[in-house]
Design a protein around this motif. Structure first.
Motif, PDB file in Angstrom:
ATOM      1  N   GLU A  26       0.991   1.932   9.151  1.00 29.15           N
ATOM      2  CA  GLU A  26       0.151   2.187   7.979  1.00 29.15           C
ATOM      3  C   GLU A  26       0.742   1.616   6.702  1.00 29.15           C
ATOM      4  N   SER A  27      -0.125   1.044   5.911  1.00 25.87           N
ATOM      5  CA  SER A  27       0.242   0.636   4.561  1.00 25.87           C
ATOM      6  C   SER A  27      -0.569   1.470   3.577  1.00 25.87           C
ATOM      7  N   CYS A  28      -1.823   1.125   3.347  1.00 27.98           N
ATOM      8  CA  CYS A  28      -2.609   1.779   2.293  1.00 27.98           C
ATOM      9  C   CYS A  28      -2.848   3.270   2.534  1.00 27.98           C
ATOM     10  N   THR A  29      -2.741   3.725   3.766  1.00 25.81           N
ATOM     11  CA  THR A  29      -2.953   5.151   4.057  1.00 25.81           C
ATOM     12  C   THR A  29      -1.667   5.962   3.971  1.00 25.81           C
ATOM     13  N   GLY A  30      -0.538   5.321   3.869  1.00 26.38           N
ATOM     14  CA  GLY A  30       0.726   6.004   3.606  1.00 26.38           C
ATOM     15  C   GLY A  30       1.061   7.150   4.550  1.00 26.38           C
ATOM     16  N   GLY A  31       0.660   7.077   5.809  1.00 32.11           N
ATOM     17  CA  GLY A  31       0.982   8.120   6.770  1.00 32.11           C
ATOM     18  C   GLY A  31      -0.158   9.081   7.072  1.00 32.11           C
ATOM     19  N   LEU A  32      -1.323   8.854   6.466  1.00 33.22           N
ATOM     20  CA  LEU A  32      -2.444   9.763   6.685  1.00 33.22           C
ATOM     21  C   LEU A  32      -2.972   9.719   8.120  1.00 33.22           C
ATOM     22  N   ILE A  33      -2.886   8.566   8.773  1.00 35.43           N
ATOM     23  CA  ILE A  33      -3.316   8.487  10.175  1.00 35.43           C
ATOM     24  C   ILE A  33      -2.382   9.325  11.035  1.00 35.43           C
ATOM     25  N   ALA A  34      -1.083   9.147  10.836  1.00 34.67           N
ATOM     26  CA  ALA A  34      -0.110   9.953  11.584  1.00 34.67           C
ATOM     27  C   ALA A  34      -0.303  11.433  11.277  1.00 34.67           C
ATOM     28  N   GLY A  35      -0.551  11.750  10.023  1.00 31.70           N
ATOM     29  CA  GLY A  35      -0.776  13.137   9.639  1.00 31.70           C
ATOM     30  C   GLY A  35      -2.004  13.722  10.303  1.00 31.70           C
ATOM     31  N   ALA A  36      -3.096  12.940  10.353  1.00 27.68           N
ATOM     32  CA  ALA A  36      -4.311  13.413  11.001  1.00 27.68           C
ATOM     33  C   ALA A  36      -4.077  13.645  12.488  1.00 27.68           C
ATOM     34  N   CYS A  37      -3.352  12.749  13.114  1.00 30.98           N
ATOM     35  CA  CYS A  37      -3.074  12.897  14.549  1.00 30.98           C
ATOM     36  C   CYS A  37      -2.200  14.120  14.819  1.00 30.98           C
ATOM     37  N   THR A  38      -1.178  14.296  14.008  1.00 28.82           N
ATOM     38  CA  THR A  38      -0.243  15.395  14.266  1.00 28.82           C
ATOM     39  C   THR A  38      -0.734  16.730  13.729  1.00 28.82           C
ATOM     40  N   VAL A  52       5.261   3.959   8.338  1.00 27.57           N
ATOM     41  CA  VAL A  52       4.682   3.817   7.006  1.00 27.57           C
ATOM     42  C   VAL A  52       5.377   2.614   6.383  1.00 27.57           C
ATOM     43  N   THR A  53       4.648   1.519   6.329  1.00 30.89           N
ATOM     44  CA  THR A  53       5.198   0.251   5.860  1.00 30.89           C
ATOM     45  C   THR A  53       4.432  -0.188   4.613  1.00 30.89           C
ATOM     46  N   TYR A  54       4.666   0.552   3.565  1.00 26.72           N
ATOM     47  CA  TYR A  54       3.925   0.329   2.322  1.00 26.72           C
ATOM     48  C   TYR A  54       4.342  -0.971   1.638  1.00 26.72           C
ATOM     49  N   SER A  55       5.621  -1.270   1.653  1.00 21.53           N
ATOM     50  CA  SER A  55       6.101  -2.496   1.009  1.00 21.53           C
ATOM     51  C   SER A  55       6.058  -3.664   1.998  1.00 21.53           C
ATOM     52  N   ASN A  56       6.059  -4.866   1.458  1.00 24.38           N
ATOM     53  CA  ASN A  56       6.114  -6.052   2.306  1.00 24.38           C
ATOM     54  C   ASN A  56       7.416  -6.081   3.096  1.00 24.38           C
ATOM     55  N   ALA A  57       8.516  -5.688   2.454  1.00 22.40           N
ATOM     56  CA  ALA A  57       9.810  -5.668   3.151  1.00 22.40           C
ATOM     57  C   ALA A  57       9.773  -4.714   4.339  1.00 22.40           C
ATOM     58  N   ALA A  58       9.130  -3.569   4.180  1.00 13.25           N
ATOM     59  CA  ALA A  58       9.035  -2.614   5.292  1.00 13.25           C
ATOM     60  C   ALA A  58       8.223  -3.199   6.444  1.00 13.25           C
ATOM     61  N   LYS A  59       7.167  -3.923   6.138  1.00 17.38           N
ATOM     62  CA  LYS A  59       6.369  -4.553   7.195  1.00 17.38           C
ATOM     63  C   LYS A  59       7.239  -5.504   8.011  1.00 17.38           C
ATOM     64  N   THR A  60       8.098  -6.239   7.326  1.00 12.29           N
ATOM     65  CA  THR A  60       8.984  -7.185   7.993  1.00 12.29           C
ATOM     66  C   THR A  60      10.105  -6.459   8.740  1.00 12.29           C
ATOM     67  N   LEU A  63       8.369  -3.620  11.461  1.00 17.74           N
ATOM     68  CA  LEU A  63       7.368  -4.082  12.413  1.00 17.74           C
ATOM     69  C   LEU A  63       7.550  -5.533  12.841  1.00 17.74           C
ATOM     70  N   GLY A  64       8.454  -6.252  12.185  1.00 13.36           N
ATOM     71  CA  GLY A  64       8.679  -7.649  12.535  1.00 13.36           C
ATOM     72  C   GLY A  64       7.609  -8.599  12.029  1.00 13.36           C
ATOM     73  N   VAL A  65       6.829  -8.179  11.023  1.00 14.81           N
ATOM     74  CA  VAL A  65       5.829  -9.080  10.453  1.00 14.81           C
ATOM     75  C   VAL A  65       6.576 -10.185   9.710  1.00 14.81           C
ATOM     76  N   PRO A  66       6.367 -11.440  10.062  1.00 15.81           N
ATOM     77  CA  PRO A  66       7.085 -12.522   9.392  1.00 15.81           C
ATOM     78  C   PRO A  66       6.804 -12.537   7.880  1.00 15.81           C
ATOM     79  N   ALA A  67       7.857 -12.619   7.101  1.00 21.46           N
ATOM     80  CA  ALA A  67       7.721 -12.671   5.644  1.00 21.46           C
ATOM     81  C   ALA A  67       6.850 -13.859   5.222  1.00 21.46           C
TER      82      ALA A  67
END
Length: 159
Positions: A26-38, A52-60, A63-67
């Protein structure tokens, strides 16, 4: 469309019946999907983890998303949503993942990517899928609609 608790309950039934586990990136939901599930008791039987990968650095980093992919297309894009979903599968012992990246507002929008723009990614044993949506409303409404659409999309794509 079902409300969020109904979607979670339906997803739980289907994942449990198939013996499958899921993760959320999750980026824009900031953990709301995980929260809804749990929010549902017993969710550890089918929900493994959330990123919760809100920043670009966190995505990389997480999750291994190429910068370079983020730099070329922007964080709110089809290729990044796909890479987030497949990255979640690669970094968790799960068979399914959902990813969301978008502009929840009220700031951050542009002519090309207005507030309410969300890219979804789903990774399943059958492959990865993406979809773009534009939701109306304030930040809370955009994020709530994103959670519902993400869960409904995963439910529709179950093997």
């Amino acid at each position: 469309m079902m409300n969020t608790p109904e979607l979670v309950a339906a997803l739980a039934r289907e994942l449990n019946s198939r013996g499958l586990m899921m993760a959320a990136a999750e980026s824009c939901t900031g953990g709301l999907i995980a929260g809804a599930c749990t929010d549902l008791s017993g969710s550890s039987d089918w929900f493994e983890r959330g990123f919760v990968t809100y920043s670009n650095a966190a995505k990389t980093e997480l999750l291994g998303v190429p910068a370079d992919l983020i730099h070329q297309h922007g964080a709110v894009s089809e290729p990044v949503a796909r890479a987030m979903a497949t990255g979640a599968i690669a970094h968790a012992p799960v068979q399914l993942a959902v990813a969301v990246t978008g502009v929840a507002g009220p700031t951050g929008g542009s002519a090309e990517k207005p507030v309410g723009t969300v890219w979804f990614g789903w990774a399943t044993p059958a492959g990865s899928f993406t979809e773009h949506q534009r939701f109306d409303g304030d930040r809370a409404a955009v994020r709530a609609a994103t959670v519902r659409h993400a869960l409904a999309g995963l439910l529709q794509r179950l093997p």
